[in-house]
Scaffold this motif. Structure first.
Motif, short mmCIF file in Angstrom:
data_model
loop_
_atom_site.label_atom_id
_atom_site.label_comp_id
_atom_site.label_asym_id
_atom_site.label_seq_id
_atom_site.Cartn_x
_atom_site.Cartn_y
_atom_site.Cartn_z
N ILE A 153 41.70 73.61 68.95
CA ILE A 153 42.36 73.47 67.64
C ILE A 153 42.00 74.65 66.75
O ILE A 153 42.88 75.27 66.10
N ASN A 154 40.72 74.98 66.66
CA ASN A 154 40.30 76.09 65.81
C ASN A 154 40.75 77.43 66.35
O ASN A 154 41.09 78.34 65.58
N PRO A 160 40.38 84.07 60.27
CA PRO A 160 39.01 84.41 60.72
C PRO A 160 38.00 83.27 60.64
O PRO A 160 37.21 83.10 61.58
N PRO A 161 37.96 82.48 59.55
CA PRO A 161 36.97 81.39 59.52
C PRO A 161 37.12 80.42 60.69
O PRO A 161 36.11 79.95 61.24
N VAL A 165 34.40 79.42 63.67
CA VAL A 165 34.08 78.03 64.03
C VAL A 165 34.29 77.83 65.54
O VAL A 165 33.47 77.20 66.22
N ALA A 166 35.39 78.38 66.05
CA ALA A 166 35.69 78.24 67.47
C ALA A 166 34.59 78.87 68.32
O ALA A 166 34.15 78.29 69.33
N ASN A 167 34.13 80.05 67.90
CA ASN A 167 33.05 80.70 68.65
C ASN A 167 31.76 79.89 68.61
O ASN A 167 31.03 79.79 69.61
N ASN A 168 31.45 79.29 67.45
CA ASN A 168 30.26 78.47 67.34
C ASN A 168 30.36 77.22 68.22
O ASN A 168 29.38 76.77 68.82
N ILE A 169 31.57 76.66 68.27
CA ILE A 169 31.79 75.49 69.13
C ILE A 169 31.57 75.88 70.58
O ILE A 169 30.97 75.11 71.36
N MET A 170 32.06 77.05 70.96
CA MET A 170 31.88 77.53 72.33
C MET A 170 30.40 77.63 72.68
O MET A 170 29.97 77.16 73.76
#
Length: 347
Positions: A153-154, A160-161, A165-170
């Motif tokens: 979803i992100n 960019p924000p 978030v997507a990278n942190n979730i990864m």
């Protein structure tokens, strides 16, 4: 009689619940395997290889305990009848022969009961350990599925924000996958070791039981049982081989195929996505069957299921009823030791 086996129906609800858990875990781990490749692939393999129903295993174990109870009950009844005769009522050579024979039969019943009890406890032990494993698999798969959905979803939001978030979730998902893999691997290894030890114990106990029965006058001819046993063994080995071949995560677990044909093993390792997809599809198939069985307990099997063939279950060997029925006749326990459901299995 002191010994009383549990009621197998006590595990009916547990059997239904676990018939949903393991297939659901196989379904839910599929998306994370594609979204977060790496540790999730190893998790997908563990979940695929441990598709089972601990409730059914424990219920089967209790049926063995019930069988032990029936044999002990028969031994007690025999002793009770034998004790009704006293020396004044009956004496002589015939009485001595009767006492000797009845004592041997009593010992045989007790020996068989001990073996049945051992098998039941063994199945119950394995089922208990798997009863811990399966919910843990489901919890891990569910959490990683949630990570995968949030990540996608992100990732789809072009700001960019959202990408941060997507990278942190990864990163978080990969950490959870790594820790979960270590925990499930340790539990899987422990179950495997216990299973091997208990299987060896059963083999040793079986050999002892045969010798003990022979010493009490009940000589078992292996030729009377080898037909059905070999049929079941070969069918099980064929299905296990297919399961191992279809398991995802081959790159880190080459196995026997790598020794036979490294080229074929490498080719299959390159098709990782296909095998992960099959694992999820099999989970969906088993989940559908379980849900349908719960909703329609009296539904008749289709022709393929009736023959014993289950393509998605990797069972391509039909039941040879003519051979199996004749081979199993000598292994059929007396009706007094079977419930109605077990009698139907032999019919």
């Amino acid at each position: 009689m002191a010994y009383k086996a549990p009621d197998p129906e006590q595990f009916a609800e547990m059997e239904q619940a676990y018939s949903i858990m393991a297939p659901t875990a196989a379904m839910l781990i599929t998306m994370p395997t594609f979204v977060f490749p790496g540790e999730t692939t190893a998790l997908s393999r563990i979940i695929f290889m441990n598709q089972c129903n601990p409730g059914s295993i424990m219920k089967a174990g209790v049926h063995w305990l019930v069988l032990a109870e029936k044999y002990l009950e028969a031994a007690d009844k025999l002793k009770e009848k034998r004790d009704e005769f006293n020396d004044e009522d009956w004496e002589g050579d015939d009485r001595d022969a009767f006492d000797d024979k009845s004592e041997k039969v009593h010992s045989q019943l007790t020996i068989i009961a001990a073996f049945a009890m051992h098998v039941g406890i063994t199945l119950f032990t394995i089922g208990t350990m798997l009863a811990v494993m399966v919910p843990l698999m489901l919890a891990v798969a569910t959490s990683l599925q949630a990570f995968a959905v949030l990540y996608l979803i992100n990732r789809a939001i072009p700001f960019p924000p959202a990408q941060v978030v997507a990278n942190n979730i990864m990163v978080a998902a990969q950490q959870v996958a790594g820790r979960s893999k270590d925990a499930l691997t340790a539990l899987d290894t422990a179950i495997e070791k216990v299973g091997h030890a208990l299987a060896a114990f059963i083999n040793g106990n079986m050999a002892y039981t045969w010798v003990a029965l022979a010493a009490k006058g009940n000589v078992v001819n292996p030729g009377d049982t080898i037909g059905a046993s070999m049929f079941s063994l070969m069918q099980g080995l064929a299905q296990m081989t297919l399961r191992n071949l279809m398991a995802p995560g081959r790159a880190g677990n080459p196995g026997l195929l790598d020794k036979i044909s490294p080229k074929a093993n490498n080719w299959m390792a390159g098709k990782e996505g296909w095998f992960a997809g099959f694992s999820g599809a099999q989970g969906a198939y088993n989940l559908g069957n379980s849900a349908d069985g719960i909703a329609n307990p009296d539904k008749e099997d289709n022709a393929m299921a009736e023959s014993g063939v289950d393509v998605m279950g990797l069972d391509f060997v039909p039941n040879n009823h003519g051979f199996e029925d004749s081979a199993m006749e000598s292994e059929k326990p007396p009706d007094i030791f079977m419930g109605e459901d077990q009698k139907q299995d032999y019919e």
